[in-house]
Design a protein around this motif. Structure first.
Motif, PDB file in Angstrom:
ATOM      1  N   ASP A   1     -23.418 -93.637  20.224  1.00  0.00           N
ATOM      2  CA  ASP A   1     -23.554 -92.958  21.506  1.00  0.00           C
ATOM      3  C   ASP A   1     -22.735 -93.676  22.575  1.00  0.00           C
ATOM      4  O   ASP A   1     -22.329 -94.832  22.411  1.00  0.00           O
TER       5      ASP A   1
ATOM      6  N   ASP B   1     -32.968 -85.239  16.871  1.00  0.00           N
ATOM      7  CA  ASP B   1     -31.975 -84.168  16.932  1.00  0.00           C
ATOM      8  C   ASP B   1     -32.619 -82.814  17.179  1.00  0.00           C
ATOM      9  O   ASP B   1     -32.087 -81.983  17.941  1.00  0.00           O
TER      10      ASP B   1
ATOM     11  N   ARG C   1     -23.668 -88.589  20.895  1.00  0.00           N
ATOM     12  CA  ARG C   1     -24.225 -88.136  22.166  1.00  0.00           C
ATOM     13  C   ARG C   1     -23.639 -88.969  23.295  1.00  0.00           C
ATOM     14  O   ARG C   1     -23.070 -90.042  23.059  1.00  0.00           O
TER      15      ARG C   1
ATOM     16  N   PRO D   1     -23.749 -83.324  22.373  1.00  0.00           N
ATOM     17  CA  PRO D   1     -24.821 -83.244  23.377  1.00  0.00           C
ATOM     18  C   PRO D   1     -24.638 -84.316  24.455  1.00  0.00           C
ATOM     19  O   PRO D   1     -24.457 -85.497  24.145  1.00  0.00           O
ATOM     20  N   THR D   2     -24.690 -83.875  25.702  1.00  0.00           N
ATOM     21  CA  THR D   2     -24.392 -84.774  26.823  1.00  0.00           C
ATOM     22  C   THR D   2     -25.367 -84.533  27.967  1.00  0.00           C
ATOM     23  O   THR D   2     -25.645 -83.390  28.331  1.00  0.00           O
TER      24      THR D   2
END
Length: 321
Positions: free
Chosen positions: A177, A317, A200, A255-256
């Motif tokens: 990440d 997730d 992420r 995904p952010t």
């Protein structure tokens, strides 16, 4: 900025900020430029060495490392690895603000995570660099050409730090990440689209979003140096098109979480929200009351944003759907 010092044009209504703006104009070869930059600096092994052991925590070994920077010099980073390195379930690369860093942020790193805190070229005190360390000078260094701009090498060293971390903690290779705020948030947005290793990301009050908007008003951050520089050197404006965090966000598909402030004297809130609106993948927004603000309000906003980011990266997730 202090809480009792009013600043003009730094606060916007949430409803206005939530209206997605037009995408920034960008160079036709934006993607080609960044793919080539990644091919040059983001692939292959990265030589590194451990230079200093720091005080360990209850959960991690802590050390200082040097690695070969994309800028052709030595980069400094701080490394946290669980006492049993093979137990690292997650990896984390952490960017920093324009104040630089002199050590790791221990409170960002859960027990099961191996983390690296790289210093962007020119920002580590005492380490020789071709880039000056003061933010108002660093943000202009190399700006005459897209290939020499300081931000190119700051983004590339995110990739290189990730390579060092995954060599040390390969068990985290599937759960890598990124987290960065302000300068680090904007640089992270530029780095993320081209490196498929990242899972992420958290971008807190990200800078460098939508230069067309950023340059329209004074600010207390590094953007002011750019705004004033362009008055005398308008020919460098096209270079900024390659370094727009909102344009880069349109290529971010992981995904952010973006933490964006409605009031921020240093980083235009409209630019922060432009990064959020640009994201091409699953996204979450955390609205901050303030960014880059001194005093109790600013401290509380920083603490809440930090916890939001930690929680987001820890989510299973299936909770991201």
């Amino acid at each position: 900025m202090t809480e009792d010092r009013p600043e003009e044009l730094t606060e916007y209504s949430l409803s206005a900020l939530m209206a997605a703006p037009p995408a920034p104009e960008e160079p036709a070869d934006f993607d080609d430029f960044w793919h080539a930059t990644f091919a040059e600096f983001g692939t292959g092994a990265v030589p590194w060495r451990r230079t200093r052991e720091l005080d360990a925590t209850a959960t991690h070994h802590v050390s200082e490392v040097h690695f070969d920077s994309s800028a052709g010099e030595q980069a400094v980073a701080y490394l946290l690895v669980p006492h049993a390195p093979s137990s690292a379930r997650r990896g984390l690369v952490v960017g920093h603000g324009y104040g630089g860093r002199s050590g790791p942020d221990l409170d960002r790193v859960p027990a099961d995570t191996a983390a690296i805190f790289p210093c962007a070229p020119g920002t580590h005190a005492g380490t020789p660099s071709r880039f000056p360390s003061p933010p108002d000078e660093h943000v202009l260094a190399g700006i005459a050409h897209r290939d020499t701009y300081s931000h190119r090498f700051a983004a590339a060293d995110i990739w290189r730090a990730a390579t060092v971390l995954l060599e040390i903690a390969p068990s985290a290779s599937d759960t890598l990440d990124f987290s960065g705020g302000s300068f680090g948030g904007g640089i992270g947005a530029m780095a993320l689209p081209w490196d498929a290793r990242f899972r992420r990301a958290v971008l807190d009050v990200p800078s460098f979003g939508d230069h067309g908007v950023r340059l329209t008003r004074p600010c207390t951050g590094s953007g002011e140096a750019v705004r004033l520089h362009l008055r005398a050197h308008p020919q460098v404006r096209p270079v900024l098109g390659y370094y727009d965090a909102a344009s880069a966000a349109r290529r971010v598909r992981i995904p952010t979480l973006v933490s964006a402030a409605v009031l921020d004297p240093a980083v235009d809130p409209r630019g922060q929200f432009a990064v959020y609106h640009g994201l091409a993948g699953p996204r979450r927004l955390s609205v901050r009351a303030a960014g880059h603000l001194d005093g109790a309000t600013g401290l509380l906003s920083d603490q809440l944003a930090l916890q939001d980011g930690i929680d987001f990266l820890a989510l299973p997730d299936e909770r991201l759907a």
